[in-house]
Design a protein around this motif. Structure first.
Motif, PDB file in Angstrom:
ATOM      1  N   LEU A 107       0.851  -1.184   0.000  1.00  0.00           N
ATOM      2  CA  LEU A 107       0.000   0.000   0.000  1.00  0.00           C
ATOM      3  C   LEU A 107       0.888   1.236   0.000  1.00  0.00           C
ATOM      4  O   LEU A 107       1.883   1.291   0.744  1.00  0.00           O
ATOM      5  N   GLU A 108       0.509   2.225  -0.816  1.00  0.00           N
ATOM      6  CA  GLU A 108       1.297   3.453  -0.933  1.00  0.00           C
ATOM      7  C   GLU A 108       0.390   4.666  -0.886  1.00  0.00           C
ATOM      8  O   GLU A 108      -0.771   4.605  -1.307  1.00  0.00           O
ATOM      9  N   VAL A 109       0.949   5.787  -0.384  1.00  0.00           N
ATOM     10  CA  VAL A 109       0.257   7.078  -0.395  1.00  0.00           C
ATOM     11  C   VAL A 109       1.180   8.076  -1.080  1.00  0.00           C
ATOM     12  O   VAL A 109       2.341   8.244  -0.684  1.00  0.00           O
ATOM     13  N   THR A 110       0.642   8.750  -2.100  1.00  0.00           N
ATOM     14  CA  THR A 110       1.424   9.694  -2.908  1.00  0.00           C
ATOM     15  C   THR A 110       0.769  11.058  -2.887  1.00  0.00           C
ATOM     16  O   THR A 110      -0.460  11.164  -3.032  1.00  0.00           O
ATOM     17  N   GLU A 111       1.569  12.101  -2.701  1.00  0.00           N
ATOM     18  CA  GLU A 111       1.049  13.472  -2.756  1.00  0.00           C
ATOM     19  C   GLU A 111       0.608  13.759  -4.195  1.00  0.00           C
ATOM     20  O   GLU A 111       1.364  13.549  -5.144  1.00  0.00           O
ATOM     21  N   LYS A 112      -0.631  14.207  -4.363  1.00  0.00           N
ATOM     22  CA  LYS A 112      -1.238  14.279  -5.690  1.00  0.00           C
ATOM     23  C   LYS A 112      -0.558  15.302  -6.600  1.00  0.00           C
ATOM     24  O   LYS A 112      -0.252  15.004  -7.761  1.00  0.00           O
ATOM     25  N   ARG A 113      -0.279  16.492  -6.059  1.00  0.00           N
ATOM     26  CA  ARG A 113       0.200  17.591  -6.913  1.00  0.00           C
ATOM     27  C   ARG A 113       1.600  17.326  -7.447  1.00  0.00           C
ATOM     28  O   ARG A 113       1.868  17.481  -8.648  1.00  0.00           O
ATOM     29  N   HIS A 114       2.507  16.915  -6.553  1.00  0.00           N
ATOM     30  CA  HIS A 114       3.902  16.734  -6.957  1.00  0.00           C
ATOM     31  C   HIS A 114       4.264  15.280  -7.216  1.00  0.00           C
ATOM     32  O   HIS A 114       5.414  14.964  -7.549  1.00  0.00           O
ATOM     33  N   LYS A 115       3.272  14.388  -7.017  1.00  0.00           N
ATOM     34  CA  LYS A 115       3.477  12.948  -7.238  1.00  0.00           C
ATOM     35  C   LYS A 115       4.652  12.408  -6.420  1.00  0.00           C
ATOM     36  O   LYS A 115       5.457  11.600  -6.896  1.00  0.00           O
ATOM     37  N   THR A 116       4.716  12.862  -5.164  1.00  0.00           N
ATOM     38  CA  THR A 116       5.781  12.439  -4.263  1.00  0.00           C
ATOM     39  C   THR A 116       5.284  11.309  -3.368  1.00  0.00           C
ATOM     40  O   THR A 116       4.243  11.440  -2.709  1.00  0.00           O
ATOM     41  N   LEU A 117       6.015  10.227  -3.316  1.00  0.00           N
ATOM     42  CA  LEU A 117       5.660   9.112  -2.433  1.00  0.00           C
ATOM     43  C   LEU A 117       5.928   9.530  -0.988  1.00  0.00           C
ATOM     44  O   LEU A 117       7.047   9.898  -0.628  1.00  0.00           O
ATOM     45  N   VAL A 118       4.889   9.486  -0.130  1.00  0.00           N
ATOM     46  CA  VAL A 118       5.043   9.941   1.259  1.00  0.00           C
ATOM     47  C   VAL A 118       4.916   8.812   2.277  1.00  0.00           C
ATOM     48  O   VAL A 118       5.307   8.969   3.438  1.00  0.00           O
ATOM     49  N   TRP A 119       4.351   7.661   1.842  1.00  0.00           N
ATOM     50  CA  TRP A 119       4.174   6.562   2.802  1.00  0.00           C
ATOM     51  C   TRP A 119       4.020   5.265   2.035  1.00  0.00           C
ATOM     52  O   TRP A 119       3.425   5.218   0.960  1.00  0.00           O
ATOM     53  N   ARG A 120       4.581   4.204   2.604  1.00  0.00           N
ATOM     54  CA  ARG A 120       4.505   2.885   1.958  1.00  0.00           C
ATOM     55  C   ARG A 120       4.550   1.821   3.040  1.00  0.00           C
ATOM     56  O   ARG A 120       5.294   1.940   4.017  1.00  0.00           O
ATOM     57  N   THR A 121       3.760   0.754   2.867  1.00  0.00           N
ATOM     58  CA  THR A 121       3.812  -0.344   3.822  1.00  0.00           C
ATOM     59  C   THR A 121       3.607  -1.662   3.090  1.00  0.00           C
ATOM     60  O   THR A 121       3.033  -1.709   1.991  1.00  0.00           O
ATOM     61  N   LEU A 122       4.077  -2.735   3.710  1.00  0.00           N
ATOM     62  CA  LEU A 122       3.950  -4.084   3.178  1.00  0.00           C
ATOM     63  C   LEU A 122       3.180  -4.930   4.187  1.00  0.00           C
ATOM     64  O   LEU A 122       3.505  -4.938   5.375  1.00  0.00           O
ATOM     65  N   VAL A 123       2.143  -5.611   3.725  1.00  0.00           N
ATOM     66  CA  VAL A 123       1.347  -6.478   4.587  1.00  0.00           C
ATOM     67  C   VAL A 123       1.493  -7.912   4.091  1.00  0.00           C
ATOM     68  O   VAL A 123       1.201  -8.202   2.925  1.00  0.00           O
ATOM     69  N   LYS A 124       1.932  -8.804   4.981  1.00  0.00           N
ATOM     70  CA  LYS A 124       2.127 -10.203   4.617  1.00  0.00           C
ATOM     71  C   LYS A 124       1.022 -11.064   5.226  1.00  0.00           C
ATOM     72  O   LYS A 124       0.517 -10.772   6.311  1.00  0.00           O
ATOM     73  N   PRO A 125       0.646 -12.155   4.540  1.00  0.00           N
ATOM     74  CA  PRO A 125      -0.405 -13.032   5.083  1.00  0.00           C
ATOM     75  C   PRO A 125      -0.088 -13.544   6.476  1.00  0.00           C
ATOM     76  O   PRO A 125      -0.994 -13.672   7.312  1.00  0.00           O
ATOM     77  N   VAL A 126       1.182 -13.837   6.756  1.00  0.00           N
ATOM     78  CA  VAL A 126       1.538 -14.364   8.073  1.00  0.00           C
ATOM     79  C   VAL A 126       1.221 -13.352   9.166  1.00  0.00           C
ATOM     80  O   VAL A 126       0.848 -13.711  10.283  1.00  0.00           O
ATOM     81  N   GLU A 127       1.352 -12.064   8.844  1.00  0.00           N
ATOM     82  CA  GLU A 127       1.025 -11.019   9.814  1.00  0.00           C
ATOM     83  C   GLU A 127      -0.465 -11.032  10.140  1.00  0.00           C
ATOM     84  O   GLU A 127      -0.855 -10.877  11.298  1.00  0.00           O
ATOM     85  N   LEU A 128      -1.294 -11.240   9.136  1.00  0.00           N
ATOM     86  CA  LEU A 128      -2.743 -11.283   9.353  1.00  0.00           C
ATOM     87  C   LEU A 128      -3.147 -12.528  10.123  1.00  0.00           C
ATOM     88  O   LEU A 128      -4.059 -12.493  10.947  1.00  0.00           O
TER      89      LEU A 128
END
Length: 481
Positions: A360-381
């Protein structure tokens, strides 16, 4: 300043700063050395502990020159010790503190428990037993006290007190939680540290824009804080009321206010289509608590994630994206402040049957800058599902609504088929229920059979009811709220 007065002041600050004993043991990689090779007194150095043990009465045989030298040294020591609380507090507010539970203050002699006196009003009470600095790490709220005192704290909503029209016309920006604070006895709290979400230092923000808003009978009264630090603003010798921090921006400047923010992601299990709720909000403890409480009603489990590294901006828009197979609604989030009592905006992420890690990623719309990213694995769930037993919640739900289910269940054929297919009921048990002449007798017998077979059987019945009679289950869920 006389030596007695200096020594008295020094001792007072030593007592107030007793809470810094552990911080004074933090060693710097290098310490100032004078010409004689002696280490100079520096707050937070290993030498800092000597300020707690150097209190002795002046020797009557000492010369006036020695006494004068001691006076000067005491003045310097007092000046340095006076900075201990301001220097230590930002370290606490930035969460660099010993482990502390959410319902505890950190004080001069360890943890101080907080009493929840009204859950519906988020009202708490805490007694500080001695002079010193006390911090509630989970909220960033701090108090410097000179004597034992009882403090009552409640969280409140800006939306109920600050007119939206006033916010737009006067360019007021909500900059932190709103607290209702009262103390007994009065006059023993010399400082209150109110947390704020503005990212400092920042060239875009002027400290003179910070105001503490007091909501009283006569309306909103504004007060300038004595100083503003990266995580909090300080009021000295404060009066107490419903209070919080506002930022006033000059109209027409077009300033983009940088704030500390956090991303919250909640996991909702479903065998066919796993769902996540993703929130992007200011780092306000009252907002986080409100969202936690709301998600808990629907059995959402918060996953551990890191917040965005860089500050985000009020009013900016951010795009949520991720692995190719994910369905995300809505994909665009606007970073704004909504009071804890309001519905918070979030993105729903549908992931299907998770067999591979998802991004999952969150990007600032205007400048298209990546501001947050995470990885979710099945084992975690799987771990989360095991650590938060759903069967226990189902048991409580079924027990609470047993009379309603017994009275309101209708056609049981589909439900009985589900229970037989999942080996909860035998063919004989299924036929026994079907042969009963009265519907309520059928319902009562079925519920008793499943209850005797344990929590796992109840969970299968619960899932079947949700699929076969969703309106009834939705109604019962609303009653639980």
């Amino acid at each position: 300043m006389s030596s007695d007065r200096v020594r008295s002041s020094s001792l007072t600050w030593r007592r107030l700063c007793g809470c810094c004993w552990w911080a004074s043991r933090v060693k710097r990689s290098s310490e100032p050395i004078d010409s004689s090779g002696q280490t100079l007194m520096v707050p937070f150095s290993s030498r800092g502990t000597s300020c707690l043990t150097s209190d002795r009465a002046p020797d009557s045989t000492e010369t006036e020159e020695q006494e004068s030298s001691q006076t000067q040294e005491s003045e310097e020591t007092w000046s340095e010790e006076k900075t201990l609380v301001p220097l230590w507090a930002p370290k606490l507010s930035s969460r660099a503190v010993p482990a502390c539970q959410s319902n505890q203050f950190l004080g001069p002699e360890g943890h101080v428990d907080i009493e929840l006196i009204d859950e519906s009003a988020n009202r708490y009470s805490v007694h500080f037993p001695m002079a010193g600095f006390y911090l509630w790490p989970v909220t960033g709220l701090g108090f410097l006290v000179t004597a034992p005192v009882t403090v009552r704290i409640a969280f409140d909503s800006w939306g109920q007190h600050l007119d939206l029209k006033l916010q737009h016309e006067k360019q007021w920006v909500v900059a932190g939680p709103l607290f209702d604070v009262s103390v007994e006895p009065e006059g023993v709290i010399t400082e209150i540290h109110l947390p704020h979400i503005i990212s400092l230092p920042a060239n875009e923000v002027d400290n003179s824009w910070f105001h503490v808003a007091h909501f009283k009978d006569e309306g909103m009264v504004l007060e300038r804080p004595a100083r503003v630090e990266p995580f909090y603003a300080v009021l000295e010798n404060p009066s107490f009321s419903l209070m919080g921090i506002l930022l006033r921006i000059v109209s027409g400047t077009g300033v983009s206010v940088p704030i500390t923010s956090t991303a919250l992601i909640y996991y909702h299990f479903h065998p066919e289509d796993t769902k996540f709720h993703l929130y992007l909000i200011p780092s306000d403890s009252s907002l986080i608590k409100a969202i936690d409480d709301e998600e808990a009603k629907f059995h959402g489990v918060r996953l551990q994630t890191s917040p965005p590294v860089d500050p985000l901006n009020f009013g900016s828009r951010y795009i949520v994206s991720g692995s190719a197979h994910l369905e995300i609604m809505p994909q665009e989030l606007k970073l704004s402040y909504r009071s804890p009592g309001e519905t918070q905006v979030f993105s729903k992420v549908f992931a299907g049957r998770i067999k591979e890690p998802i991004v999952l990623e969150v990007t600032e719309k205007r400048h298209k800058t990546l501001v947050w990213r995470t990885l979710v694995k099945p084992v975690e769930l799987q771990f989360q599902a095991a650590s938060a037993p759903p069967a226990l919640s189902v048991v409580a739900f079924m027990k609470e609504h047993r009379r309603h289910l017994q009275a309101r269940l209708g056609d049981l054929n589909g439900i009985l088929d589900d229970l037989q297919d999942n080996e909860v009921l035998t063919e004989e048990e299924k036929e026994l229920v079907q042969q009963l002449p009265i519907q309520q007798r059928k319902n009562e017998t079925l519920l008793k059979m499943v209850e005797r077979k344990g929590p796992q059987a109840l969970e299968i019945l619960f899932k079947s009811l949700n699929q076969r009679d969703p309106y009834l289950m939705s109604y019962l869920s609303q009653q639980s709220l």
